[in-house]
Structure formats: structure tokens, C-alpha cells
Design an enzyme around this catalytic site. Structure first.
Site, PDB file in Angstrom:
ATOM      1  N   ASP A   8       0.807  -1.219   0.000  1.00  0.00           N
ATOM      2  CA  ASP A   8       0.000   0.000   0.000  1.00  0.00           C
ATOM      3  C   ASP A   8       0.844   1.274   0.000  1.00  0.00           C
ATOM      4  O   ASP A   8       1.623   1.526   0.923  1.00  0.00           O
ATOM      5  CB  ASP A   8      -0.902   0.029   1.237  1.00  0.00           C
ATOM      6  N   GLU A  39      -4.041   2.319  -3.071  1.00  0.00           N
ATOM      7  CA  GLU A  39      -5.341   2.816  -2.603  1.00  0.00           C
ATOM      8  C   GLU A  39      -5.235   3.943  -1.585  1.00  0.00           C
ATOM      9  O   GLU A  39      -6.225   4.601  -1.298  1.00  0.00           O
ATOM     10  CB  GLU A  39      -6.162   1.666  -2.036  1.00  0.00           C
ATOM     11  N   ASN A  40      -4.044   4.181  -1.036  1.00  0.00           N
ATOM     12  CA  ASN A  40      -3.857   5.275  -0.077  1.00  0.00           C
ATOM     13  C   ASN A  40      -2.951   6.372  -0.637  1.00  0.00           C
ATOM     14  O   ASN A  40      -2.377   7.150   0.115  1.00  0.00           O
ATOM     15  CB  ASN A  40      -3.247   4.746   1.222  1.00  0.00           C
ATOM     16  N   ASN A  67     -10.337  -1.024   0.071  1.00  0.00           N
ATOM     17  CA  ASN A  67     -11.525  -0.371   0.616  1.00  0.00           C
ATOM     18  C   ASN A  67     -11.554   1.138   0.406  1.00  0.00           C
ATOM     19  O   ASN A  67     -12.603   1.762   0.534  1.00  0.00           O
ATOM     20  CB  ASN A  67     -11.680  -0.691   2.112  1.00  0.00           C
ATOM     21  N   HIS A  68     -10.409   1.740   0.063  1.00  0.00           N
ATOM     22  CA  HIS A  68     -10.393   3.194  -0.195  1.00  0.00           C
ATOM     23  C   HIS A  68     -10.447   3.533  -1.679  1.00  0.00           C
ATOM     24  O   HIS A  68     -10.199   4.684  -2.058  1.00  0.00           O
ATOM     25  CB  HIS A  68      -9.145   3.831   0.424  1.00  0.00           C
ATOM     26  N   HIS A 153      -6.762  -8.019  -0.317  1.00  0.00           N
ATOM     27  CA  HIS A 153      -6.798  -6.833   0.538  1.00  0.00           C
ATOM     28  C   HIS A 153      -7.715  -7.128   1.716  1.00  0.00           C
ATOM     29  O   HIS A 153      -8.946  -7.114   1.586  1.00  0.00           O
ATOM     30  CB  HIS A 153      -7.313  -5.640  -0.270  1.00  0.00           C
ATOM     31  N   HIS A 178      -3.343  -4.105   3.003  1.00  0.00           N
ATOM     32  CA  HIS A 178      -4.305  -3.404   3.862  1.00  0.00           C
ATOM     33  C   HIS A 178      -3.780  -3.074   5.249  1.00  0.00           C
ATOM     34  O   HIS A 178      -4.063  -1.997   5.768  1.00  0.00           O
ATOM     35  CB  HIS A 178      -5.612  -4.191   4.011  1.00  0.00           C
ATOM     36  N   HIS A 180      -0.669  -2.606   6.302  1.00  0.00           N
ATOM     37  CA  HIS A 180       0.465  -1.674   6.240  1.00  0.00           C
ATOM     38  C   HIS A 180       1.685  -2.106   7.046  1.00  0.00           C
ATOM     39  O   HIS A 180       2.605  -1.302   7.226  1.00  0.00           O
ATOM     40  CB  HIS A 180       0.045  -0.261   6.679  1.00  0.00           C
TER      41      HIS A 180
END
Length: 278
Positions: A8, A39-40, A67-68, A153, A178, A180
Site C-alpha cells: 500500500d 489505494e492510499n 476499501n479506499h 486486501h 491493507h 500496512h
């Protein structure tokens, strides 16, 4: 074949270390294919089209999410214009974008990348195991696909491990994202599938999961949010996984963690300085 997966990507410092170092890593080690979970990437929440394109320019072949994925609303539109941006495949039918893609690597291999999201302590999506099964049925290893990478994820390590065993021998790599935090359980499963519960993140580890420490610590102490989470600005680390692949079988022959920069101990694929595998 040489495959690099980067975990991520969090915030500006995470983006910058990937932009700065990925091209040199590809050239130095002769990496054939790169997957990045981003995604982040945009301020810690989602990814913009500009960041997506910059990652492709830096050498990433496919961008996965989680999810983001929809935190930056523009993703709902640009996801339809490219086959290299993935959202989890187990979103409900009719969700924009795609959860899997078949892309040709630098050495000519056809690589299927599948992105799914777990359901334990996560949003209630469709069954990730059935979603993966559908993708493997449509594009099997040794048939349409020479290599198969699955980004799981998910929050729960048990769910990630179950996915690894579920597809063991039918996929090249199952790697978790997810949480991290890089795990130390990288291995090749009995059937030949490379596995790691979490690849970690590309971001500042002097943080709370890549975010500036003050706000999350305050929330744990007071149970009251006082401001938005914001990505940490310290020195970043690259974190991910290196996999050697036997293209005759599509299975892994070697898997090692990858860490470079920042406060984490370094882990580089020194064996990749030798002649690349077939």
C-alpha cells in the site's frame, strides 16, 4: 521471470519514493512485471488519475486497490478507461471498473492480476473466494495466463492464509495488503504458490500505519476525533515482495521480502544481481 509487488502506497512520501526508485530497480534487476497497491496514494485516501498515470510512467504495470478505492470520486470514471487499474473483484455486479486484468509483461508473459477484498472486519462485499474462482476458471494458469498474481486486501491474517491455500498450485502469488505492516511469513506453499500475509506499505514507518502519529494516538487516548488523519511526512520506505517465477509451470521458485529506505531494516534481492531466470 522476475516479479515485484509493492504494498500500500501512502501519501506524498510514499508516492515520491516509488517515483524516484522504481525505474532504477526495474533497470538494475531486470524486473519483468510490477504490481503496486495504491489505494492510499492521494493524501492517504484513494488514488487520482494523475497519480495512476505517474505510477505507470514510473514502471508499474498494474495498480490494485482496496476499501479506499472510491475515496477520490474521479476513480469512478477513469477506472472505466483503463485495464490497468483494479478495484476488488468481489464488489457487487454493476460496480464501475474491473477486478482482474490480463497484461503482457516486459518479457512477453501473460500476467493475470486479480484484486479481491476480505470480509472479516471489512465492508460486507461478495465472497472473495468465489470471485477468485470465477477469474481462475476464465483465465487459468498455464492456459490463458502464464502468471497469476492475487492481491488479497484484507484485515484478517486467517482469511489471507485461507486464500493462499485455496489457490495453492493454481496461482503464482497470493499477497496480502491493507494492514500496512510487513509480515515475516513469506514462503512458497506446498503446491508452488508464493505467499505473504502482508507486503507492508510504501510510506513513512515513523507513523501510525503511514499517518501522522498525533491524531491516531489522541483518538486512542480520548476516543474523540480532533482532526482528519493526514499522511506522515518522514523518510519513506519501499516495502513489498520479490518473486522468481518458472514460466514452464507458472509457479514460484523463490520469494523474498523487499525493503529499502526509511527506518526499516533493508532487504534487497541480491540474487537478482545474477543472471535473470527463464
Amino acid at each position: 521471470m522476475r516479479l515485484l509487488f509493492l504494498g500500500d502506497l501512502v501519501g506524498r512520501v510514499g508516492r515520491q519514493i516509488v517515483f524516484d526508485r522504481l525505474p532504477g530497480l526495474i533497470e538494475r534487476y531486470g524486473i519483468d512485471f510490477v504490481v503496486v497497491n495504491a489505494e492510499n496514494a492521494a493524501g492517504g485516501f484513494g488514488v487520482t488519475e494523475e497519480i495512476f498515470n505517474d505510477l505507470l510512467d514510473a514502471g508499474a504495470d498494474v495498480i490494485t486497490t482496496g476499501n479506499h478505492v472510491w475515496d477520490q470520486r474521479e476513480a469512478l470514471s477513469f477506472c472505466e478507461r483503463t485495464d490497468r487499474f483494479l478495484r476488488p473483484a468481489n464488489y457487487p455486479s454493476g460496480t464501475p471498473g474491473r477486478g482482474a486484468t490480463l497484461v503482457q509483461s516486459r518479457n512477453g508473459a501473460n500476467v493475470l492480476v486479480v484484486n479481491v477484498m476480505g470480509r472479516v472486519y471489512m465492508d460486507a462485499l461478495d465472497d472473495p473466494f468465489q470471485a477468485v474462482e470465477r477469474e481462475l476458471d476464465a483465465c487459468g494458469l498455464g492456459e490463458q495466463a502464464d502468471v497469476i498474481v492475487i492481491d488479497m486486501h484484507a484485515e484478517a491474517t486467517s482469511e489471507k492464509q485461507a486464500m493462499g491455500h485455496f489457490v495453492d498450485g493454481r496461482a503464482t502469488l497470493v499477497v496480502g495488503t491493507h494492514t500496512h505492516v510487513p509480515t515475516a511469513d513469506h514462503q512458497i506453499l506446498p503446491g508452488g504458490t508464493a505467499y505473504q500475509s502482508d507486503a507492508g506499505m510504501c510510506g513513512a514507518y515513523d507513523s501510525v500505519l503511514g499517518m501522522d502519529k498525533e491524531e491516531p494516538v489522541s483518538r486512542f487516548l480520548r476516543k474523540i476525533p480532533s482532526s482528519r488523519f493526514s499522511p506522515a511526512k518522514g523518510e519513506a520506505s519501499l516495502s513489498g515482495l520479490c518473486v522468481d517465477v518458472d514460466l514452464r509451470t507458472g509457479l514460484a521458485t523463490r520469494v523474498e521480502p523487499f525493503r529499502s529506505g526509511g527506518v526499516l531494516s533493508e532487504a534487497l534481492p541480491h540474487h537478482w544481481d545474477a543472471q535473470p531466470p527463464d
